[in-house]
Every structure is written in structure tokens, then in C-alpha cells.
Write a protein that holds these residues in place. Structure first.
Motif, PDB file in Angstrom:
ATOM      1  N   LEU A   1       0.827  -1.199   0.000  1.00 56.75           N
ATOM      2  CA  LEU A   1       0.000   0.000   0.000  1.00 56.75           C
ATOM      3  C   LEU A   1       0.865   1.254   0.000  1.00 56.75           C
ATOM      4  CD1 LEU A   1      -2.647   1.558   0.287  1.00 56.75           C
ATOM      5  CD2 LEU A   1      -2.599   1.068   2.748  1.00 56.75           C
ATOM      6  N   SER A   2       1.838   1.294   0.866  1.00 53.96           N
ATOM      7  CA  SER A   2       2.719   2.458   0.950  1.00 53.96           C
ATOM      8  C   SER A   2       3.488   2.670  -0.353  1.00 53.96           C
ATOM      9  CB  SER A   2       3.696   2.279   2.109  1.00 53.96           C
ATOM     10  OG  SER A   2       4.568   3.382   2.209  1.00 53.96           O
ATOM     11  N   ALA A   3       3.951   1.587  -0.953  1.00 59.91           N
ATOM     12  CA  ALA A   3       4.712   1.680  -2.198  1.00 59.91           C
ATOM     13  C   ALA A   3       3.853   2.224  -3.338  1.00 59.91           C
ATOM     14  CB  ALA A   3       5.279   0.315  -2.564  1.00 59.91           C
ATOM     15  N   ARG A   4       2.612   1.763  -3.410  1.00 64.31           N
ATOM     16  CA  ARG A   4       1.724   2.225  -4.491  1.00 64.31           C
ATOM     17  C   ARG A   4       1.338   3.690  -4.299  1.00 64.31           C
ATOM     18  NH1 ARG A   4      -2.341  -2.897  -5.861  1.00 64.31           N
ATOM     19  NH2 ARG A   4      -0.668  -4.313  -6.531  1.00 64.31           N
ATOM     20  N   ILE A   5       1.106   4.095  -3.053  1.00 67.33           N
ATOM     21  CA  ILE A   5       0.800   5.499  -2.782  1.00 67.33           C
ATOM     22  C   ILE A   5       1.981   6.376  -3.175  1.00 67.33           C
ATOM     23  CG2 ILE A   5       0.350   7.200  -0.959  1.00 67.33           C
ATOM     24  CD1 ILE A   5      -1.285   5.067   0.494  1.00 67.33           C
ATOM     25  N   ASP A   6       3.178   5.913  -2.886  1.00 67.86           N
ATOM     26  CA  ASP A   6       4.393   6.671  -3.224  1.00 67.86           C
ATOM     27  C   ASP A   6       4.565   6.816  -4.734  1.00 67.86           C
ATOM     28  OD1 ASP A   6       5.046   7.060  -0.585  1.00 67.86           O
ATOM     29  OD2 ASP A   6       6.465   5.391  -0.485  1.00 67.86           O
TER      30      ASP A   6
END
Length: 256
Positions: free
Chosen positions: A114-119
Motif C-alpha cells: 500500500l505504501s509503495a503504491r501510494i508513493d
């Protein structure tokens, strides 16, 4: 034919007003489908029924092989679709990043992914510098981009987009077009409504045209625009001729 969306005699009435009547949609998987029509034709009402937000008065619906009217099947369907509605309803007191994080957690996304995709999504849609702002402070275009980011976040099989380019500047519009093109190229499906026919003509492979709640045409963009522009054919189908529209009286007067 492998269909992402199929409806049979889909209808919805509000009292005596018939918003959608006997619509038979056929949307193949892995295609970019444009759903066109004048204001008030029934486009948004149809999308609300397809996404399970509104129950039909009559008819049958299948979205990714699931029935949105069945509670268990609806949960499976909703986990596999992304939606950008015409009337956005973001959480005003969340920041952009918080809103995307909340969306991802609702989809039970693993925290690291999730964090990677938001970034990736925030800078791609030019929202990185505003990610700590509350969404209530966002412009209409920024809200559209944030809603699109949220819809793309769980990597859905089917994306519903209701006027996604409205209020979005030319640079962001180009980015979104490329992004959606890549989304379809890898086998996903997009169901798009837009009044910008140039974008529809550029992106979509098939289109359906709805007028006064009835699906009056469903064909390929190539066939619909053969012998002229998509706009010319659209105006012919919906029964509109701009040359017949009355002009303002003072604009017909002599030059200043």
C-alpha cells in the motif's frame, strides 16, 4: 464473448420518471468502453446500478460474473472494481495520503504494498506536494485526481469513470490518458462516461449511446465515426443539429 459487464432489460424509475429503460449492455473484458449521452440521459444512474449503489427497478446485471444485487456476490465484485463517481464524496478531514491509506486498508492491502503504491501514485498525478493537505482544501481537479488514485490503488479488474477529466488541466489530462491506456493494455477494463468526445474517440474501442434512458446504439468507435467525426455521428444519433438552435437576438444585430 468474455464479458466484463452484461445487463438485460436494465431499468430504473423514480416515481413516474423513467431514468433508464430496457438497457442491454455488452462490455468485453480488456476493452475501453465509452458510455455517451446528453445531460440527463441516464449515464450516472446506470453506473450507480452497475456498481451496486442503486437497485434497478427491473432487469438483470452481471459485473465480472457477479450479481451486484446479491450481498455475497456484491462484496466479491466491489473488491475487484474501482470507481470515480461524478459527484465526489471524499473525507474532508483526511489528508490526501490519509485518504489513500484508508482506501487501501478497506481493501485489506498489505501495508508495505500500500505504501509503495501510494508513493508512486501521488507524484504521478502531481499530488505529492499537497499530500499533507486536507482534502477539503483541494481544488475540484485535485479531488478528481485523488479519487482516480484511490480507484487505481487496489489494481482493479474493472474501472468505472464518470467524467474523470472534468476540472482537470491539460497536463494532468494527458497523464491520465496514458495511465488508463496502460491499464487497458495489460488486460483490465475501463467503462468511461465523458462529454469530451475527442478523448472518447482517442481512447475508446467500443461505445454505447444512451438517450432519454434508452440505449440507442452500441458499436465500435471505428464504425460509429466512419465517414466523419464521432461528434458528428453522436449529434446525429441523439437528434441534435446545432445549426437549428436559435441564437441570442442581440448577437444577430449588426457589428458594434
Amino acid at each position: 464473448m468474455n464479458l466484463a459487464i452484461q445487463t438485460d432489460a436494465l431499468s430504473r424509475s423514480f416515481g413516474s420518471f423513467r431514468a433508464v429503460h430496457d438497457v442491454d449492455l455488452r462490455v468485453e473484458k480488456g476493452t475501453f468502453y465509452g458510455f455517451l449521452g446528453p445531460n440527463g440521459a441516464g449515464k450516472s444512474t446506470t453506473i450507480k446500478m452497475l456498481t451496486g449503489l442503486l437497485a434497478p427497478t427491473a432487469g438483470r446485471i452481471s459485473v465480472l460474473g457477479q450479481n451486484p444485487l446479491d450481498p455475497d456476490q456484491a462484496l466479491v465484485m466491489k473488491s475487484r472494481i474501482g470507481v470515480v463517481p461524478e459527484d465526489l464524496a471524499l473525507f474532508d478531514n483526511l489528508t490526501g495520503r490519509e485518504y489513500l491509506t484508508f482506501t487501501g486498508r478497506m481493501h485489506s492491502m498489505e501495508k508495505k504494498m500500500l505504501s509503495a503504491r501510494i508513493d508512486e501514485l501521488l507524484p504521478l498525478l502531481d499530488l505529492e506536494k499537497d499530500e499533507r493537505k486536507l482534502t477539503i482544501e483541494y481544488s475540484s481537479g485535485m479531488k478528481k485526481k485523488l479519487a482516480l488514485a484511490a480507484a487505481l490503488l487496489p489494481d482493479p479488474d474493472l474501472l468505472f469513470l464518470d467524467e474523470p477529466f472534468e476540472g482537470v488541466d491539460a497536463v494532468a489530462s494527458r497523464t491520465i490518458r496514458k495511465l488508463l491506456g496502460s491499464f487497458v493494455e495489460r488486460g483490465s477494463t475501463v467503462f468511461l462516461t465523458s462529454h469530451v468526445l475527442e478523448i472518447v474517440e482517442r481512447l475508446c474501442v467500443h461505445v454505447g449511446i444512451i438517450v432519454a434512458g434508452e440505449l440507442v446504439e452500441q458499436t465500435s468507435v471505428a464504425e460509429l465515426g466512419s465517414g466523419g467525426s464521432l461528434e458528428a455521428r453522436f449529434l446525429e444519433v441523439v437528434g441534435s443539429d446545432v445549426e437549428e438552435h436559435p441564437q441570442l437576438s442581440w448577437l444577430e444585430e449588426t457589428e458594434r
